[in-house]
Design a protein around this motif. Sequence first.
Motif, PDB file in Angstrom:
ATOM      1  N   LYS A 215       3.088  -1.039  -0.575  1.00 28.98           N
ATOM      2  CA  LYS A 215       2.331  -2.194  -1.047  1.00 28.98           C
ATOM      3  C   LYS A 215       2.059  -2.012  -2.529  1.00 28.98           C
ATOM      4  O   LYS A 215       2.092  -0.900  -3.050  1.00 28.98           O
ATOM      5  N   GLU A 229       3.570  -8.758  -4.091  1.00 29.20           N
ATOM      6  CA  GLU A 229       4.829  -8.284  -3.543  1.00 29.20           C
ATOM      7  C   GLU A 229       5.253  -6.978  -4.218  1.00 29.20           C
ATOM      8  O   GLU A 229       4.997  -6.766  -5.403  1.00 29.20           O
ATOM      9  N   ILE A 255       6.526  -2.094   5.002  1.00 28.93           N
ATOM     10  CA  ILE A 255       5.680  -2.944   4.165  1.00 28.93           C
ATOM     11  C   ILE A 255       4.323  -3.168   4.821  1.00 28.93           C
ATOM     12  O   ILE A 255       4.202  -3.359   6.027  1.00 28.93           O
ATOM     13  N   PRO A 257       1.727  -5.579   3.247  1.00 27.33           N
ATOM     14  CA  PRO A 257       1.486  -6.398   2.045  1.00 27.33           C
ATOM     15  C   PRO A 257       0.037  -6.484   1.604  1.00 27.33           C
ATOM     16  O   PRO A 257      -0.253  -6.474   0.407  1.00 27.33           O
ATOM     17  N   SER A 281       7.351 -10.215   1.020  1.00 29.44           N
ATOM     18  CA  SER A 281       7.238  -8.808   0.654  1.00 29.44           C
ATOM     19  C   SER A 281       8.456  -8.011   1.102  1.00 29.44           C
ATOM     20  O   SER A 281       8.906  -7.091   0.408  1.00 29.44           O
TER      21      SER A 281
END
Length: 315
Positions: A215, A229, A255, A257, A281
């Motif tokens: 992140k 992103e 991911i 986010p 993302s």
Amino acid sequence: MPAEQQTAVQADEPLRLTGIGDEAALGVEGQIAAVSALGWRSVELRTVDGTPVADLSPTAFDRVAGTLADAGVSVAAVDARIGGWARPVTGDFAADLAELAVLEQRCARLGTRFVRVMSFPNDGLDADAWEREALRRVRELAHRAAESGLTLLHENCSGWAGADATRTVRLLETAGPGLALLFDTGNGPAYGYDGHRLLTELLPYADRILHVHVKDAVIAPDGRPAYCEPGTGDLRIADCLRALLAHGYRGALSIEPHIAVRPHEDHRDPEERCHAAFVRSGVALRNLLDACARVPGGTIAHTPPDGAALREPAQ
């Protein structure tokens, strides 16, 4: 061996791309839909329908496991609450042991050996007492995990060793083979440390980093993060990925986010926005890998096992 050669040696083995599913959707079907939209066949489980994996009823868990199996989606890791921000070092240790006991059975059904943990935030103890108790608890948990075939992944987040490389190494040495590391690229601003610097200090132990959360954030003048992103913020995500790849990292990139879902703030956008932020993302991570992970002769492989192409989210 030079870093470029180390990376090139590993380039024929695809990285596993995945994501924490409840950042995309509450239900398992929505979580599957989000990773599938990215062409991925893996998800990291934290909660389903707002309930942690260990707290799902037997019937609900059976449905989750069956739905994932039917969809051909594997589980990269399960995120436990063990040692986390709501489980201080003075809390009832029995709750952590009980959660691990449940996950021993459920991880076997889900086909993963990884359980994310933290190292117990302080709650009024002096420094020495905090250290002793945190180490004692993690050591016992790691021993039990190893006996059942699990590996606990300590995240650089809340807890005694969350923000300090020296403490992290001490934790690894004390806990033994049942404990490895989960490096999160974006936790630094919330906990007052530089994530890239922490990673650099941990690279001598890169073989113990088995999972990575991705992140990014733009840091406001007051130091607060505004999540964005991967690759579009201030947290040197590309440099972190290059360093990991150069040291032979071949685990999952997952991911998280925090754009539409921020559990610590009890914030959740409407479902369609969560899905869109998650997919954006994932696309950004793919683009970031394309940009930063080039080696002589091509790029680091990161296509899903089925070769499905990543797709931009619908507007």
